[in-house]
Design an enzyme around this catalytic site. Structure first.
Site, PDB file in Angstrom:
ATOM      1  N   ARG A 198       3.494  40.046 -70.362  1.00 17.08           N
ATOM      2  CA  ARG A 198       4.363  38.939 -70.786  1.00 17.08           C
ATOM      3  C   ARG A 198       5.803  39.429 -71.003  1.00 17.08           C
ATOM      4  NH1 ARG A 198       2.015  35.207 -75.349  1.00 17.08           N
ATOM      5  NH2 ARG A 198       3.855  34.014 -74.715  1.00 17.08           N
ATOM      6  N   GLN A 214       8.376  27.518 -81.211  1.00 19.17           N
ATOM      7  CA  GLN A 214       7.053  28.143 -81.082  1.00 19.17           C
ATOM      8  C   GLN A 214       7.100  29.227 -80.013  1.00 19.17           C
ATOM      9  OE1 GLN A 214       3.805  24.848 -81.147  1.00 19.17           O
ATOM     10  NE2 GLN A 214       5.704  23.872 -80.513  1.00 19.17           N
ATOM     11  N   HIS A 240       6.081  31.650 -84.338  1.00 21.78           N
ATOM     12  CA  HIS A 240       4.928  32.368 -83.766  1.00 21.78           C
ATOM     13  C   HIS A 240       5.253  33.812 -83.384  1.00 21.78           C
ATOM     14  CE1 HIS A 240       2.874  28.319 -82.588  1.00 21.78           C
ATOM     15  NE2 HIS A 240       2.743  28.612 -83.862  1.00 21.78           N
ATOM     16  N   SER A 243       3.153  20.424 -76.522  1.00 19.90           N
ATOM     17  CA  SER A 243       2.055  19.514 -76.192  1.00 19.90           C
ATOM     18  C   SER A 243       1.521  18.742 -77.397  1.00 19.90           C
ATOM     19  CB  SER A 243       0.913  20.314 -75.561  1.00 19.90           C
ATOM     20  OG  SER A 243       0.535  21.360 -76.427  1.00 19.90           O
TER      21      SER A 243
END
Ligand code: NAD
Length: 235
Positions: A62, A94, A112, A182
């Site tokens: 990542r 986030q 996060h 979402s």
């Protein structure tokens, strides 16, 4: 368009959709980074205890995807809004990438965690900047105390960061906008319910979020399409 007057305090919550047009895949979207991994095997304290090597393989991958990403016009629009509103804007993300900062946002709360930071899994030494890849066969680094260095991430089963400050800002905001999220991941998904009735509430994304009924208005479009012309500010 969202009108912001001199008395308004604005809370922006961003999710992975904001970075999608910068080439960082969302959590659930097609082509997501997560497809090749079972999330519980790479993003939980249990995973870290069982196989830290696999965890670092995932976060190293990542890091390498995010390292080449550049901010898009949505990130830039939010940095510009901060320039106009100063501390009347609270930007809570986030996202764990640093694209808001690269765009020029100076005060970003990463609830996060941050992909380019690491910390000790044992002692209280604060998180530190780290863009290294620790894919096998690289050894997992150790702290001075002997603990293992882990990604500075809020994993499943852990408590998000800065919640006291976030709820203080939710309590004072008069405008709340969620962009590219979402509406599934808690506690962020419930922020809108917390401010509902007190603040004007908006969501922005190509599809309605799971918590769409809690918003006054769901603005349909991608972050890059919508954000640059979303706010009109009367100071
Ligand atoms: P999610 O994947 O659950 O939802 C992404 C949302 O973005 C969806 O509603 C989708 O419709 C929307 N979207 C897709 N393309 C968009 C675009 N171009 N413009 C605007 N919206 C778009 O993501 P989430 O709600 O942020 O929650 C998932 C978790 O995954 C978070 O905890 C986050 O930390 C993590 N994550 C972060 C990154 C990152 O840092 N860039 C990337 C992937 C996942």
């Amino acid at each position: 368009m969202i009108h912001i007057g001199p008395q308004d305090f604005v809370f922006i919550l961003t999710g992975s959709g904001v970075s999608a047009e910068s080439g960082i895949p969302t959590f659930r979207g097609a082509g997501g980074l997560w497809r090749n991994y079972r999330i519980e095997e790479v993003a939980s304290p249990h995973a870290w205890a069982r196989d830290p090597r696999l965890v670092w393989d995932f976060y190293s991958m990542r890091r390498s995807v995010a390292a080449s990403a550049k901010p898009n016009r949505a990130h830039l629009a939010l940095a510009d809004l901060e320039g106009r509103l100063a501390d009347r804007l609270f930007l809570c993300t986030q996202n764990v990438d640093n694209l808001h900062e690269q765009a020029g946002s100076r005060h970003v709360v990463h609830m996060h965690g941050e992909l380019f930071k690491s910390r000790c899994d044992s002692c209280q030494r604060p998180p530190f900047a780290d863009d290294s890849g620790y894919e096998a066969p690289v050894q997992i680094p150790r702290c001075e105390c002997g603990g293992r260095i882990r990604p500075h991430m809020c994993w499943f089963g852990e408590v998000p960061y800065d919640l006291d400050r976030i709820f203080a800002e939710l309590n004072r905001c008069t405008v709340f906008a969620a962009v590219g999220t979402s509406g599934v991941v808690e506690p962020a998904a419930s922020f809108v319910a917390h401010v509902r009735g007190r603040a004007r509430t908006y969501s922005v994304g190509p599809e309605k979020p799971a918590n769409a009924l809690s918003f006054d208005e769901c603005i349909q479009g991608t972050a890059v399409e919508v954000l640059p012309n979303l706010f009109s500010v009367a100071i």
